[in-house]
Design an enzyme around this catalytic site. Structure first.
Site, PDB file in Angstrom:
ATOM      1  CE1 TYR A 186      -8.717   3.628   9.470  1.00 14.22           C
ATOM      2  CE2 TYR A 186      -8.945   5.986   9.884  1.00 14.22           C
ATOM      3  CZ  TYR A 186      -8.153   4.891   9.591  1.00 14.22           C
ATOM      4  OH  TYR A 186      -6.787   5.054   9.428  1.00 14.22           O
ATOM      5  CG  ASP A 222     -14.583  18.051   8.631  1.00 12.09           C
ATOM      6  OD1 ASP A 222     -13.633  17.550   9.249  1.00 12.09           O
ATOM      7  OD2 ASP A 222     -14.555  18.295   7.403  1.00 12.09           O
ATOM      8  CG  ASP A 253      -1.098  -5.638   0.545  1.00 12.40           C
ATOM      9  OD1 ASP A 253      -2.255  -5.715   0.089  1.00 12.40           O
ATOM     10  OD2 ASP A 253      -0.587  -4.562   0.912  1.00 12.40           O
ATOM     11  N   GLY A 291       0.815  -1.217   0.000  1.00 12.47           N
ATOM     12  CA  GLY A 291       0.000   0.000   0.000  1.00 12.47           C
ATOM     13  C   GLY A 291       0.847   1.266   0.000  1.00 12.47           C
ATOM     14  CE1 TYR A 292       1.609   7.971  -0.534  1.00 12.60           C
ATOM     15  CE2 TYR A 292       0.057   8.388   1.265  1.00 12.60           C
ATOM     16  CZ  TYR A 292       1.039   8.822   0.404  1.00 12.60           C
ATOM     17  OH  TYR A 292       1.461  10.129   0.473  1.00 12.60           O
ATOM     18  CG  ASN A 335      -6.954   0.674  -1.292  1.00 12.11           C
ATOM     19  OD1 ASN A 335      -7.589   0.954  -2.313  1.00 12.11           O
ATOM     20  ND2 ASN A 335      -6.513   1.607  -0.467  1.00 12.11           N
ATOM     21  CG  PHE A 363       1.749  -0.231   7.047  1.00 11.81           C
ATOM     22  CD1 PHE A 363       1.749   1.106   7.399  1.00 11.81           C
ATOM     23  CD2 PHE A 363       2.966  -0.862   6.855  1.00 11.81           C
ATOM     24  CE1 PHE A 363       2.937   1.802   7.562  1.00 11.81           C
ATOM     25  CE2 PHE A 363       4.157  -0.173   7.017  1.00 11.81           C
ATOM     26  CZ  PHE A 363       4.145   1.157   7.365  1.00 11.81           C
ATOM     27  CG  LEU A 422      -6.748  18.163   0.096  1.00 12.29           C
ATOM     28  CD1 LEU A 422      -7.968  18.763  -0.583  1.00 12.29           C
ATOM     29  CD2 LEU A 422      -6.163  19.176   1.085  1.00 12.29           C
TER      30      LEU A 422
HETATM   31  N1  LIG Z   1      -3.142   7.311   4.409  1.00 14.40           N
HETATM   32  C1  LIG Z   1      -3.611   7.965   5.444  1.00 14.40           C
HETATM   33  O1  LIG Z   1      -4.072   9.109   5.319  1.00 14.40           O
HETATM   34  C2  LIG Z   1      -3.569   7.357   6.832  1.00 14.40           C
HETATM   35  C3  LIG Z   1      -3.730   8.191   7.948  1.00 14.40           C
HETATM   36  C4  LIG Z   1      -3.698   7.605   9.211  1.00 14.40           C
HETATM   37  C5  LIG Z   1      -3.502   6.239   9.358  1.00 14.40           C
HETATM   38  N2  LIG Z   1      -3.361   5.453   8.257  1.00 14.40           N
HETATM   39  C6  LIG Z   1      -3.180   4.013   8.441  1.00 14.40           C
HETATM   40  O2  LIG Z   1      -1.986   3.606   7.795  1.00 14.40           O
HETATM   41  C7  LIG Z   1      -2.118   2.290   7.284  1.00 14.40           C
HETATM   42  C8  LIG Z   1      -1.694   2.270   5.834  1.00 14.40           C
HETATM   43  O3  LIG Z   1      -2.467   3.211   5.122  1.00 14.40           O
HETATM   44  P1  LIG Z   1      -2.254   3.483   3.577  1.00 14.40           P
HETATM   45  O4  LIG Z   1      -2.646   4.878   3.323  1.00 14.40           O
HETATM   46  O5  LIG Z   1      -0.934   3.003   3.149  1.00 14.40           O
HETATM   47  O6  LIG Z   1      -3.412   2.561   3.002  1.00 14.40           O
HETATM   48  P2  LIG Z   1      -3.400   1.518   1.787  1.00 14.40           P
HETATM   49  O7  LIG Z   1      -4.806   1.117   1.562  1.00 14.40           O
HETATM   50  O8  LIG Z   1      -2.634   2.078   0.657  1.00 14.40           O
HETATM   51  O9  LIG Z   1      -2.575   0.314   2.425  1.00 14.40           O
HETATM   52  C9  LIG Z   1      -3.186  -0.707   3.179  1.00 14.40           C
HETATM   53  C10 LIG Z   1      -2.779  -2.025   2.557  1.00 14.40           C
HETATM   54  O10 LIG Z   1      -3.343  -3.092   3.301  1.00 14.40           O
HETATM   55  C11 LIG Z   1      -3.847  -4.051   2.387  1.00 14.40           C
HETATM   56  N3  LIG Z   1      -4.891  -4.793   3.095  1.00 14.40           N
HETATM   57  C12 LIG Z   1      -6.150  -4.378   3.395  1.00 14.40           C
HETATM   58  N4  LIG Z   1      -6.786  -5.335   4.088  1.00 14.40           N
HETATM   59  C13 LIG Z   1      -5.910  -6.359   4.252  1.00 14.40           C
HETATM   60  C14 LIG Z   1      -5.972  -7.619   4.894  1.00 14.40           C
HETATM   61  N5  LIG Z   1      -7.096  -8.024   5.504  1.00 14.40           N
HETATM   62  N6  LIG Z   1      -4.886  -8.413   4.879  1.00 14.40           N
HETATM   63  C15 LIG Z   1      -3.755  -8.022   4.247  1.00 14.40           C
HETATM   64  N7  LIG Z   1      -3.647  -6.848   3.607  1.00 14.40           N
HETATM   65  C16 LIG Z   1      -4.704  -6.021   3.610  1.00 14.40           C
HETATM   66  C17 LIG Z   1      -4.312  -3.265   1.186  1.00 14.40           C
HETATM   67  O11 LIG Z   1      -4.348  -4.043  -0.001  1.00 14.40           O
HETATM   68  C18 LIG Z   1      -3.257  -2.172   1.120  1.00 14.40           C
HETATM   69  O12 LIG Z   1      -2.158  -2.576   0.321  1.00 14.40           O
HETATM   70  C19 LIG Z   1      -3.566   1.882   7.522  1.00 14.40           C
HETATM   71  O13 LIG Z   1      -3.602   1.066   8.667  1.00 14.40           O
HETATM   72  C20 LIG Z   1      -4.274   3.202   7.780  1.00 14.40           C
HETATM   73  O14 LIG Z   1      -5.365   3.040   8.642  1.00 14.40           O
HETATM   74  C21 LIG Z   1      -3.377   5.984   6.997  1.00 14.40           C
END
Ligand SMILES: NC(=O)c1ccc[n+]([C@@H]2O[C@H](COP(=O)([O-])OP(=O)(O)OC[C@H]3O[C@@H](n4cnc5c(N)ncnc54)[C@H](O)[C@@H]3O)[C@@H](O)[C@H]2O)c1
Length: 442
Positions: free
Chosen positions: A153, A303, A34, A13-14, A38, A83, A204
């Protein structure tokens, strides 16, 4: 000295892919689990290209104890960065059970597997959403601020924090670090990895980029009468590379806690500086010499005007600081979008679980198929056991079970590197094609 192995759940993921890159550059071996629900395997392929390193990839679900056991058996996992989660606040309101199942159940499954396999270092992705609406007199939110998440969430993340804290107390010497991120944006400077969400983005920056590439007509600014300098909402944006570097430091902190017979810590990951939505738009406009169309919309229910971190604890304890400013966040995000206008375009055809009955899956590249003790079957001496795994599925679809074959060496042997794909037989004679349950990406 042997490299330390880190399991990164959600590593495609990101934020995960940027962290995998930093881990590899620091000298760790990385194993990723993974679902790709997503994300795209391309992110990790690009990480491998950038670092000239290998990543062990397992396509599977966190809730699947069998695949977790396979990973912990096949790799000497030293620590876990967790993550994997569903992460859209509005979506969680419509589908709370999916969020509790994936985020909470999945984390419990991971903690159980870590306990079974005596893995004692954990870094967990949490979020500023656990704070909910900040107290009116708060300017900067520190870790002692009350937690009152406003949606499923945020509540699912807060629950997992508590579960980790309780487990840390019970399972010595577990060292756990919870990181509460504020608003990660930006991309790696190479433009090869960045944010590429599937479906409608909720944040955003991806929305802004969609407007800039004309795949969205305009940006709606939700609330322009907030008590901020220009009336639009204010957030603490943090460059994803700064955040990724913070994870490497957090891993060292988890190790120190572990060495001190276990301990739990929670840290805010932000910059301590607020940026408004309009400031972000202006920054992008001046970088790209363009005008970004936007409309003024009403405030969203629930918000708040401003959410900005007090990151001092993280800075002190991790000896880490976010250094990349707003311009770099915008420039890097824009570069990624320009270099990947369609997002990641897959060059690997990952067969779906449904393709398992096809006689031969066409999967280019070298794959490592990994599992534990296997029972001999027809077709190949490599195949020793067929296991049943839940198929990947969107969270709102009913559970479907399918048969997959996971291949591996005899116990204690390294996983096989398969250069050539073959057709193997299910013990009951049903033909099964190989699925890249685990892939060595190089
Ligand atoms: N991006 C943000 O703005 C943000 C802000 C605060 C917290 N977070 C937290 O950071 C973490 C990563 O966020 P991100 O932005 O990289 O999101 P993302 O969706 O890009 O990454 C999450 C990854 O987890 C994988 N995934 C989802 N469910 C799964 C499962 N059951 N088993 C295995 N893999 C699974 C998805 O395919 C994805 O690759 C998350 O836990 C998110 O809650 C993100």
């Amino acid at each position: 000295m042997d490299k330390k192995h880190v399991l990164v759940t959600g590593g495609a993921g990101y934020i995960g892919s940027h962290t995998v890159l930093e881990l590899l550059q620091t000298g760790y071996e990385v194993v990723v689990l993974d679902t790709l629900s997503n994300s795209s395997i391309e992110s990790l392929k690009n990480v491998c290209k950038l670092t000239q390193s290998r990543v062990y990839f397992y396509q599977g679900d966190l809730a699947d104890a069998e695949i977790l056991d396979a990973i912990f058996r096949n790799h000497p996992i030293w620590a876990v960065i967790h993550f994997a989660a569903l992460k859209s606040a509005p979506e969680s309101v419509a589908r709370p059970l999916d969020y509790y199942r994936v985020n909470v159940d999945g984390s419990v499954s991971l903690l159980e597997a870590m306990t079974r396999h005596h893995v004692h270092r954990l870094v967990f992705s949490s979020t500023a959403a656990v704070y909910g609406k900040p107290d009116p007199n708060t300017t900067l939110i520190d870790e002692s601020h009350p937690t009152r998440p406003e949606n499923p969430y945020g509540r699912s993340k807060r629950m997992v924090e508590t579960i980790i804290e309780d487990t840390t107390r019970a399972v010595r010497p577990l060292g756990s670090v919870v990181l509460r991120y504020f608003n990660p944006v930006g991309a790696h400077e190479s433009g090869l990895i960045g944010e590429d969400p599937k479906g409608r983005p909720g944040n955003l920056m991806p929305l802004l980029l969609q407007v800039m590439t004309q795949s969205r007509k305009h940006l709606e600014i939700t609330g322009t009468d907030w008590p901020t300098p220009d009336g639009s909402g204010m957030r603490d944006f943090i460059h994803v590379v700064d955040l990724a570097k913070g994870h490497v430091k957090a891993l060292e902190h988890a190790d120190r806690l572990c060495m001190a017979n276990g301990g739990f810590d929670t840290l805010n990951m932000g910059t301590g500086a607020g940026t408004t939505v309009l400031q972000m738009i202006r920054c992008m406009e001046s970088l790209t010499n363009s005008t970004i169309p936007y409309v003024k919309g009403p405030r969203r229910v629930g918000d708040v005007a401003a959410v900005v971190a007090d990151p001092h604890r993280a800075q002190k304890i991790l000896k880490w600081k976010a250094t990349r400013g707003l311009e770099m966040m915008c420039a890097d995000a824009w570069r990624f979008r320009q270099m990947n206008p369609e997002g990641y375009v897959s060059t690997i055809n990952m067969p779906s679980a449904d393709s398992l009955t096809s006689p031969r899956a066409s999967i280019p590249g070298n794959y490592v198929f990994v599992s534990e003790s296997l029972t001999p079957t027809e077709g190949s001496p490599l195949v020793r056991r067929a296991v049943s795994l839940k198929a990947n599925r969107p969270p709102n679809e009913p559970v479907k079970t399918t048969n997959r074959i996971i291949l591996s060496g005899m116990s204690g042997e390294p996983p096989f590197l398969l250069q050539d794909r073959d057709q193997f037989s299910h013990p009951r004679g049903v033909p099964i094609a190989l699925t890249p349950v685990s892939t060595s990406l190089q």
